[in-house]
Design a protein around this motif. Structure first.
Motif, mmCIF file in Angstrom:
data_model
loop_
_atom_site.group_PDB
_atom_site.id
_atom_site.type_symbol
_atom_site.label_atom_id
_atom_site.label_comp_id
_atom_site.label_asym_id
_atom_site.label_seq_id
_atom_site.Cartn_x
_atom_site.Cartn_y
_atom_site.Cartn_z
ATOM 1 N N TYR B 18 -0.895 32.718 -34.511
ATOM 2 C CA TYR B 18 -0.916 33.702 -33.424
ATOM 3 C C TYR B 18 0.446 34.358 -33.456
ATOM 4 O O TYR B 18 1.409 33.780 -32.965
ATOM 5 C CB TYR B 18 -1.124 33.034 -32.066
ATOM 6 C CG TYR B 18 -2.507 32.491 -31.833
ATOM 7 C CD1 TYR B 18 -3.597 33.341 -31.719
ATOM 8 C CD2 TYR B 18 -2.717 31.122 -31.695
ATOM 9 C CE1 TYR B 18 -4.858 32.844 -31.479
ATOM 10 C CE2 TYR B 18 -3.984 30.617 -31.461
ATOM 11 C CZ TYR B 18 -5.047 31.481 -31.352
ATOM 12 O OH TYR B 18 -6.297 30.981 -31.118
ATOM 13 N N TYR B 21 3.425 32.101 -34.098
ATOM 14 C CA TYR B 21 3.100 30.718 -33.790
ATOM 15 C C TYR B 21 2.048 30.185 -34.755
ATOM 16 O O TYR B 21 0.973 30.751 -34.914
ATOM 17 C CB TYR B 21 2.602 30.623 -32.341
ATOM 18 C CG TYR B 21 2.319 29.213 -31.930
ATOM 19 C CD1 TYR B 21 3.361 28.316 -31.714
ATOM 20 C CD2 TYR B 21 1.017 28.759 -31.799
ATOM 21 C CE1 TYR B 21 3.114 27.009 -31.366
ATOM 22 C CE2 TYR B 21 0.747 27.454 -31.450
ATOM 23 C CZ TYR B 21 1.804 26.589 -31.236
ATOM 24 O OH TYR B 21 1.549 25.287 -30.900
ATOM 25 N N ALA B 23 -0.607 27.991 -35.324
ATOM 26 C CA ALA B 23 -1.499 27.213 -34.456
ATOM 27 C C ALA B 23 -2.303 26.161 -35.226
ATOM 28 O O ALA B 23 -2.511 25.063 -34.739
ATOM 29 C CB ALA B 23 -2.441 28.136 -33.697
ATOM 30 N N GLY B 44 -2.785 22.125 -26.007
ATOM 31 C CA GLY B 44 -2.014 23.025 -26.865
ATOM 32 C C GLY B 44 -1.958 22.611 -28.325
ATOM 33 O O GLY B 44 -1.281 23.244 -29.124
ATOM 34 N N CYS B 45 -2.712 21.562 -28.723
ATOM 35 C CA CYS B 45 -2.613 21.093 -30.105
ATOM 36 C C CYS B 45 -3.481 21.919 -31.050
ATOM 37 O O CYS B 45 -3.392 21.769 -32.261
ATOM 38 C CB CYS B 45 -2.998 19.622 -30.188
ATOM 39 S SG CYS B 45 -4.751 19.345 -29.944
ATOM 40 N N GLY B 46 -4.334 22.785 -30.512
ATOM 41 C CA GLY B 46 -5.134 23.651 -31.381
ATOM 42 C C GLY B 46 -6.603 23.273 -31.478
ATOM 43 O O GLY B 46 -7.319 23.809 -32.325
ATOM 44 N N LYS B 47 -7.080 22.403 -30.594
ATOM 45 C CA LYS B 47 -8.490 21.996 -30.633
ATOM 46 C C LYS B 47 -9.417 23.175 -30.432
ATOM 47 O O LYS B 47 -10.350 23.401 -31.199
ATOM 48 C CB LYS B 47 -8.801 20.967 -29.527
ATOM 49 C CG LYS B 47 -7.815 19.860 -29.367
ATOM 50 C CD LYS B 47 -8.180 18.967 -28.200
ATOM 51 C CE LYS B 47 -7.973 19.604 -26.837
ATOM 52 N NZ LYS B 47 -6.582 19.698 -26.413
ATOM 53 N N THR B 49 -8.764 26.310 -30.685
ATOM 54 C CA THR B 49 -8.611 27.270 -31.775
ATOM 55 C C THR B 49 -9.474 26.858 -32.958
ATOM 56 O O THR B 49 -10.195 27.685 -33.535
ATOM 57 C CB THR B 49 -7.128 27.349 -32.195
ATOM 58 O OG1 THR B 49 -6.351 27.660 -31.040
ATOM 59 C CG2 THR B 49 -6.925 28.407 -33.258
HETATM 60 N N1 LIG Z 1 -4.879 34.231 -28.184
HETATM 61 C C1 LIG Z 1 -3.746 33.531 -28.356
HETATM 62 N N2 LIG Z 1 -2.583 34.163 -28.580
HETATM 63 C C2 LIG Z 1 -1.442 33.467 -28.780
HETATM 64 N N3 LIG Z 1 -1.357 32.138 -28.765
HETATM 65 C C3 LIG Z 1 -2.484 31.449 -28.541
HETATM 66 C C4 LIG Z 1 -3.732 32.104 -28.331
HETATM 67 N N4 LIG Z 1 -4.681 31.157 -28.134
HETATM 68 C C5 LIG Z 1 -4.039 29.978 -28.222
HETATM 69 N N5 LIG Z 1 -2.718 30.139 -28.470
HETATM 70 C C6 LIG Z 1 -1.734 29.062 -28.657
HETATM 71 O O1 LIG Z 1 -2.174 28.215 -29.684
HETATM 72 C C7 LIG Z 1 -1.971 26.857 -29.350
HETATM 73 C C8 LIG Z 1 -3.267 26.112 -29.440
HETATM 74 O O2 LIG Z 1 -4.143 26.620 -28.450
HETATM 75 P P1 LIG Z 1 -5.549 25.968 -28.151
HETATM 76 O O3 LIG Z 1 -6.196 26.774 -27.095
HETATM 77 O O4 LIG Z 1 -6.271 25.791 -29.423
HETATM 78 O O5 LIG Z 1 -5.103 24.574 -27.568
HETATM 79 P P2 LIG Z 1 -6.011 23.363 -27.077
HETATM 80 O O6 LIG Z 1 -5.735 22.232 -27.964
HETATM 81 O O7 LIG Z 1 -7.411 23.782 -26.907
HETATM 82 O O8 LIG Z 1 -5.349 23.059 -25.669
HETATM 83 P P3 LIG Z 1 -6.039 22.795 -24.244
HETATM 84 O O9 LIG Z 1 -6.367 21.353 -24.190
HETATM 85 O O10 LIG Z 1 -4.921 23.130 -23.303
HETATM 86 O O11 LIG Z 1 -7.208 23.703 -24.128
HETATM 87 C C9 LIG Z 1 -1.354 26.854 -27.967
HETATM 88 O O12 LIG Z 1 0.026 26.637 -28.110
HETATM 89 C C10 LIG Z 1 -1.620 28.214 -27.420
HETATM 90 O O13 LIG Z 1 -0.560 28.625 -26.619
#
Ligand SMILES: Nc1ncnc2c1ncn2[C@@H]1O[C@H](COP(=O)(O)OP(=O)(O)OP(=O)(O)O)[C@@H](O)[C@H]1O
Ligand SMILES: [Mg+2]
Lengths: 268, 364
Positions: B18, B21, B23, B44-47, B49
């Motif tokens: 991103y 970043y 991800a 925030g670990c990327g699950k 994503t």
């Molecule tokens: N559209 C985006 N633009 C920029 N950064 C993003 C975007 N979506 C997610 N991120 C970043 O990517 C990282 C992973 O995000 P993700 O949503 O996959 O986390 P997650 O593991 O699902 O966390 P959670 O349990 O909080 O939902 C995070 O640090 C988030 O800030």
């Protein structure tokens, strides 16, 4: 509202705001050409006179065409602009949206003058059509502002769910996005319509020989004998406005009830 | 665990950025057909994503995502054989329950009555028979979730994606729905990929779990392996409770490793208890339930160590004891089931603690 001073101020303010509107129907039914108390008697003569006025009907027709077309065009443009500004990122986005919103803060007189100069320069004949162009320019920012908040509050996962279930971008827009922002679209249509109907300077500058309602009413006030008929017209316009706003509010509330959202207050 | 199941989803060195970043940092994994697979990790670990790269809502920068052996690079979300249950459920608010559930059938060539029957069937499957005419907003959280499930499953996808589907429910409802989801998955046989940050949920529901930290998969295993043989201190810490005890490695020979753990003494470990080293200070891990408090007069066939109770935490069905081991400053937590007739011990009591070397995991 504890302080009596503030209360008096609020009441005074409301009287100042609405008393003139109450005077409108009173004098519209008053049996005298002179707009003054005491009232002399009841009559519906002015409504009849107004009804017979062919020029008025033509001005009204022009205004309806202008306001209706303006509302539709401005809201159409507003939908695209609001959608783009809330969902996509693209280069110079801030600048572009700023340009669209600019007429909001530009004095109308300047807009009217500039458009007049441009139309004359490229020899576009002044008509209803040029007024519509001017009105679309000044009402689109209102539409964008209203619709942006409608699009903004739309959860992105609705769209994704529709894609996920096999729909393309166009059918998703039609089946999901449009119905969900419909209350915003109706608000936008009504507000653009009202602004356009009210607008005087651009309509006066750009209408050429096609008279519009606001300019016609202003012209009639030069003849004291015509004033009561204009008050009658005003009374009808107030009634129609209240009706339109009630309808809009009805749809807005129904939209909220339907989507189960929390009522955060509309424009009414 | 059958290992003969064919592969349904495959990630090959998937990277996603991103902006600046990073991800997803080189995800390689396979998800098998018919499997209940979980992506587990802290916020925030990327699950999410990673899940969204399966659905097609998120593009990837490098690497390959295959679904059913087909490269998904050029396949848009609306053409992928996946359906998703969103965290917010995304129930269309302007439609009734049956319109929501039947939404995906719009392009289906079947007749209206056949579609209606399919909707009824899907509603019955999630236990919402007779709710079809309800307005979508007149549903409870649990019911919305069922509608979202029915709406996704009616298309008979190859893969059902679920992004924290239970996080909006209260504890009772969540536990109930966990069981329902497992049953549903067995019934339909579709591959489920679940995102959760709740390790208990992942352990209860999954056939296999990928534990993610900072855009990488730290360990991919079945729940039991993950729990009993975590491959790093980080995974061990994230899943359940684990005691960590400083240790020194004395020697390795023939697949056996001899260590000296503070408070426990010399122990010989099997190779399987020693995941690949990461250059950390050696530690052994022990789960609380693998330690047993011995009551006065009780003996054990396991190894024992003397200790002093430092803290007693009563949990209703369980009691946790924090115990100092063998006159050292090493404190371990152990859990005892509260069965009738078993007394709760007092703070300061000297006790023996039984433990077995097989329960240890060495991190180094
Ligand atoms: N559209 C985006 N633009 C920029 N950064 C993003 C975007 N979506 C997610 N991120 C970043 O990517 C990282 C992973 O995000 P993700 O949503 O996959 O986390 P997650 O593991 O699902 O966390 P959670 O349990 O909080 O939902 C995070 O640090 C988030 O800030
Ligand atoms: Mg997430």
């Amino acid at each position: 509202m504890k302080s009596p001073g503030l209360r008096a101020y609020a009441i005074g303010y409301l009287i100042f705001l609405y008393a003139p509107i109450l005077l409108l129907p009173i004098f519209a039914f008053n049996d005298s050409k002179i707009i003054a108390f005491p009232l002399s008697g009841f009559t519906t003569q002015w409504f009849g006179e107004m009804w017979q006025d062919a020029q008025l009907w033509s001005a009204l027709k022009n205004s309806m065409i202008i306001s209706g077309t303006t509302a539709i065009l401005a809201t159409g443009l507003g939908i695209f602009a609001a959608r783009a500004s809330t969902r996509y990122t693209f280069p110079a986005k801030g600048g572009l949206i700023g340009l669209i919103m600019l007429p909001l803060v530009l004095p109308e007189m300047i807009v009217a003058m500039l458009l007049l100069v441009v139309f004359l320069a490229i020899s576009v004949p002044l008509s209803i059509f040029t007024v519509i162009l001017g009105h679309v320019l000044i009402t689109t920012p209102f539409s964008v502002a209203i619709l942006s908040s409608a699009f903004q509050s739309l959860d992105k996962s609705f769209e994704e769910a529709a894609y996920d279930l096999g729909e393309g971008p166009v059918s998703t827009f039609r089946l999901i996005i449009l119905p969900l922002v419909m209350p915003g679209i109706i608000s936008s249509l009504l507000i653009c319509f009202t602004i356009s109907l009210d607008e005087f300077i651009i309509a006066y500058f750009l209408s050429g020989s096609d008279t519009v309602l606001s300019a016609y009413i202003y012209g009639q006030f030069r003849f004291p004998a015509k004033v009561p008929a204009m008050l009658a017209l005003g009374t009808i316009l107030v009634l129609v406005s209240v009706m339109l706003l009630s309808i809009a509010e009805f749809f807005r509330r129904r939209g909220i009830a339907k989507t189960g959202g929390k009522d955060t207050g509309g424009f009414l | 665990m059958t290992t003969t199941k064919p592969t349904m989803i495959e990630f090959r060195d998937v990277h996603k950025y991103y902006g600046d970043y990073h991800a997803l940092r080189g995800i390689s994994a396979t998800i098998r057909a018919g499997e209940f697979f979980s992506l587990l990790g802290p916020s925030g670990c990327g699950k999410t994503t990673l899940l969204r790269t399966i659905a097609g809502f998120e593009g990837i920068d490098t690497g390959v995502v295959l679904i059913d052996r087909k490269d998904m690079a050029r396949v848009p979300a609306n053409e992928r054989p996946t359906n998703m249950v969103f965290q917010s459920y995304a129930i269309f608010p302007h439609m009734s329950v049956e319109e929501n559930v039947g939404f995906g059938l719009r392009r289906d060539p079947r007749t209206k009555t056949e579609k209606q029957a399919a909707v009824e069937e899907a509603l019955a499957m999630v236990g919402l028979k007779g709710f079809g005419k309800r307005a979508a907003h007149a549903l409870s959280g649990g019911q919305r979730q069922r509608v979202a499930l029915a709406r996704a499953l009616i298309l008979k996808p190859k893969v059902l994606l679920l992004d924290e589907p239970l996080s909006a429910l209260d504890k009772k409802m969540r536990e109930h729905m966990q069981v329902e989801l497992i049953k549903l998955q067995r019934q339909v046989g579709i591959t489920f990929v679940l995102v959760t940050h709740d390790q208990e949920e992942a352990l209860v529901m999954s056939d296999r779990i990928a534990v993610m930290f900072d855009g990488e998969i730290a360990q991919l295993a079945d729940p039991e392996t993950l729990y009993r043989r975590p491959n790093s201190k980080k995974v061990a810490d994230f899943i359940g409770t684990m005691n960590f005890i400083p240790a020194t490695v004395l020697g390795e020979s023939g697949g056996r490793i001899e260590i000296e753990a503070k408070g426990l003494g010399r122990v010989e470990l099997m190779a399987e208890q020693c995941p690949a080293g990461r250059g950390d200070a050696p530690m052994v891990g022990l789960r609380p339930e693998t330690l047993t408090l011995l009551y006065p007069g009780q003996t054990s066939t396991e190894r024992t160590v003397a200790g002093v109770i430092d803290e007693v935490i009563y949990f209703g069905d369980m009691t946790y004891y924090d115990v100092y081991l063998g006159g050292t400053d090493v404190e371990v937590r152990l859990s005892m089931r509260n069965v009738p007739g078993r007394l709760i011990m007092d703070v300061g009591t000297s006790v023996d603690v039984a433990w077995s070397p097989e329960a240890l995991v060495l991190f180094r």
